[in-house]
Design a protein around this motif. Structure first.
Motif, PDB file in Angstrom:
ATOM      1  N   UNK A 165       1.019  -1.133  -0.106  1.00 34.02           N
ATOM      2  CA  UNK A 165      -0.072  -0.083  -0.074  1.00 34.02           C
ATOM      3  C   UNK A 165       1.040   1.164  -0.130  1.00 34.02           C
ATOM      4  N   UNK A 166       0.556   2.250  -0.823  1.00 37.98           N
ATOM      5  CA  UNK A 166       1.329   3.380  -0.882  1.00 37.98           C
ATOM      6  C   UNK A 166       0.467   4.422  -0.386  1.00 37.98           C
ATOM      7  N   UNK A 170       5.296   6.839   0.792  1.00 36.09           N
ATOM      8  CA  UNK A 170       5.705   5.607   1.430  1.00 36.09           C
ATOM      9  C   UNK A 170       5.196   4.360   1.044  1.00 36.09           C
ATOM     10  N   UNK A 171       5.913   3.467   1.210  1.00 35.75           N
ATOM     11  CA  UNK A 171       5.340   1.934   0.955  1.00 35.75           C
ATOM     12  C   UNK A 171       4.913   1.358   2.347  1.00 35.75           C
ATOM     13  N   UNK A 172       3.775   0.650   2.469  1.00 36.95           N
ATOM     14  CA  UNK A 172       3.429   0.104   3.731  1.00 36.95           C
ATOM     15  C   UNK A 172       3.036  -1.348   3.237  1.00 36.95           C
ATOM     16  N   UNK A 173       3.396  -2.249   4.060  1.00 37.21           N
ATOM     17  CA  UNK A 173       3.178  -3.995   4.040  1.00 37.21           C
ATOM     18  C   UNK A 173       1.696  -4.055   4.931  1.00 37.21           C
ATOM     19  N   UNK A 174       0.749  -4.430   4.288  1.00 36.89           N
ATOM     20  CA  UNK A 174      -0.570  -4.906   4.611  1.00 36.89           C
ATOM     21  C   UNK A 174      -0.584  -6.370   4.677  1.00 36.89           C
ATOM     22  N   UNK A 175      -0.873  -7.058   5.815  1.00 34.36           N
ATOM     23  CA  UNK A 175      -0.707  -8.336   6.142  1.00 34.36           C
ATOM     24  C   UNK A 175      -2.263  -9.042   5.867  1.00 34.36           C
ATOM     25  N   UNK A 176      -2.228  -9.992   4.970  1.00 34.54           N
ATOM     26  CA  UNK A 176      -3.515 -10.456   4.595  1.00 34.54           C
ATOM     27  C   UNK A 176      -3.485 -11.718   5.537  1.00 34.54           C
ATOM     28  N   UNK A 177      -2.575 -12.337   5.892  1.00 33.92           N
ATOM     29  CA  UNK A 177      -2.593 -13.661   6.791  1.00 33.92           C
ATOM     30  C   UNK A 177      -1.228 -13.993   7.467  1.00 33.92           C
ATOM     31  N   UNK A 178      -1.348 -14.484   8.512  1.00 34.36           N
ATOM     32  CA  UNK A 178      -0.096 -14.960   9.252  1.00 34.36           C
ATOM     33  C   UNK A 178      -0.335 -16.340   9.768  1.00 34.36           C
ATOM     34  N   UNK A 243       5.118   1.691  10.531  1.00 32.88           N
ATOM     35  CA  UNK A 243       6.393   2.116  10.276  1.00 32.88           C
ATOM     36  C   UNK A 243       6.126   1.589   8.620  1.00 32.88           C
ATOM     37  N   UNK A 244       6.561   2.624   7.644  1.00 30.89           N
ATOM     38  CA  UNK A 244       6.670   2.299   6.302  1.00 30.89           C
ATOM     39  C   UNK A 244       7.507   1.348   5.984  1.00 30.89           C
ATOM     40  N   UNK A 245       7.517   0.294   4.936  1.00 28.59           N
ATOM     41  CA  UNK A 245       8.326  -0.605   4.606  1.00 28.59           C
ATOM     42  C   UNK A 245       9.526  -0.222   4.323  1.00 28.59           C
ATOM     43  N   UNK A 246       9.475   0.876   3.459  1.00 32.97           N
ATOM     44  CA  UNK A 246      10.704   1.411   2.884  1.00 32.97           C
ATOM     45  C   UNK A 246      11.761   2.119   3.967  1.00 32.97           C
TER      46      UNK A 246
END
Length: 251
Positions: A165-166, A170-178, A243-246
């Protein structure tokens, strides 16, 4: 009923993943890593477990040894071979400081896709108050008191499926499953005060549980994996949304 021993590591593990490279917040003794640099990421994860298990507020790491967890409640179908209600109350886990990462996959230039972490440790011991009622294989089990459930030499695999997700540049990680899986070499269990303190019956039941740990673990591991994964996902989402992934990885 013991796959959860490693839960402790699960709530904290996402922080360890991030340790790979939050350059602006990392302590000076942890170097930032390039995205996808598995060797560097593993080194930083291991440094956190070994040297920062008492916590480090500079990058939001809470105390890990011992690790305090939420209550664990497991309810199994009465038709199952292991048909129990098990409540582990005020659980505390020891052994986190000895956890080491063996391998990582993913965490590359984009958050999208599958990311995996493989961990090992000599042991993880969960100490708690407990309440149990039901049937384990052919044996009735009932009691409440103190318990110690220890995973011996477990291998722990954490799998994360994520999207990108931008936002505001910034680029963020959105977690679908863990998802979580664990393969111990052995399971050691001790439940005090079974059957209202009947010493002979309690010793016999504890011996039976330890002798048949493989069958018991095989029956209860899936609900444990699901409970752990759900709890881990909540913790991971908090970290990755803040925290942004980048900033976590140099991309």
């Amino acid at each position: 009923m013991r796959g959860y021993d490693f839960n402790f590591i699960l709530q904290g593990i996402c922080v360890f993943i991030l340790v790979a490279s939050i350059a602006a917040k990392l302590p000076s003794d942890i170097k930032p890593c390039a995205a996808g640099d598995g060797k560097c990421i593993i080194e930083n994860i291991n440094k956190v477990f070994a040297e920062k298990n008492q916590g480090d507020e500079s990058f939001g790491l809470t105390k890990l040894e011992p690790f305090k967890m939420d209550d664990i409640i497991i309810k199994q179908d009465p038709a199952n071979p292991v048909a129990i209600y098990l409540g582990l109350l005020r659980p505390v886990v020891y052994g986190v400081k000895n956890v080491r990462a063996l391998k990582v996959k993913g965490f590359g230039k984009t958050p999208e896709g599958r990311h995996e972490i493989l961990l090992e440790t000599p042991y993880l011991s969960l100490l708690s108050d407990y309440k149990i009622d039901g049937k384990v294989l052919i044996l009735p089990v009932k009691g409440e008191g103190k318990s110690n459930i220890t995973l011996v030499q477990p291998l722990i695999k954490i799998s994360i499926d994520a999207t990108s997700r931008n936002e505001n540049g910034n680029t963020f990680m959105d977690i679908k499953s863990l998802r979580v899986e664990c393969k111990p070499k052995r399971l050691a269990m001790q439940f005090d005060n079974l059957f209202n303190g009947d010493k002979v019956l309690g010793e016999n039941v504890n011996s039976f549980l330890n002798d048949n740990w493989k069958e018991i673990y095989g029956e209860v591991k899936i609900p444990f994996y699901e409970a752990i994964g759900k709890q881990m996902k909540v913790g991971a989402e908090k970290v990755f949304s803040a925290t942004p992934y980048n900033e976590i990885f140099v991309i």
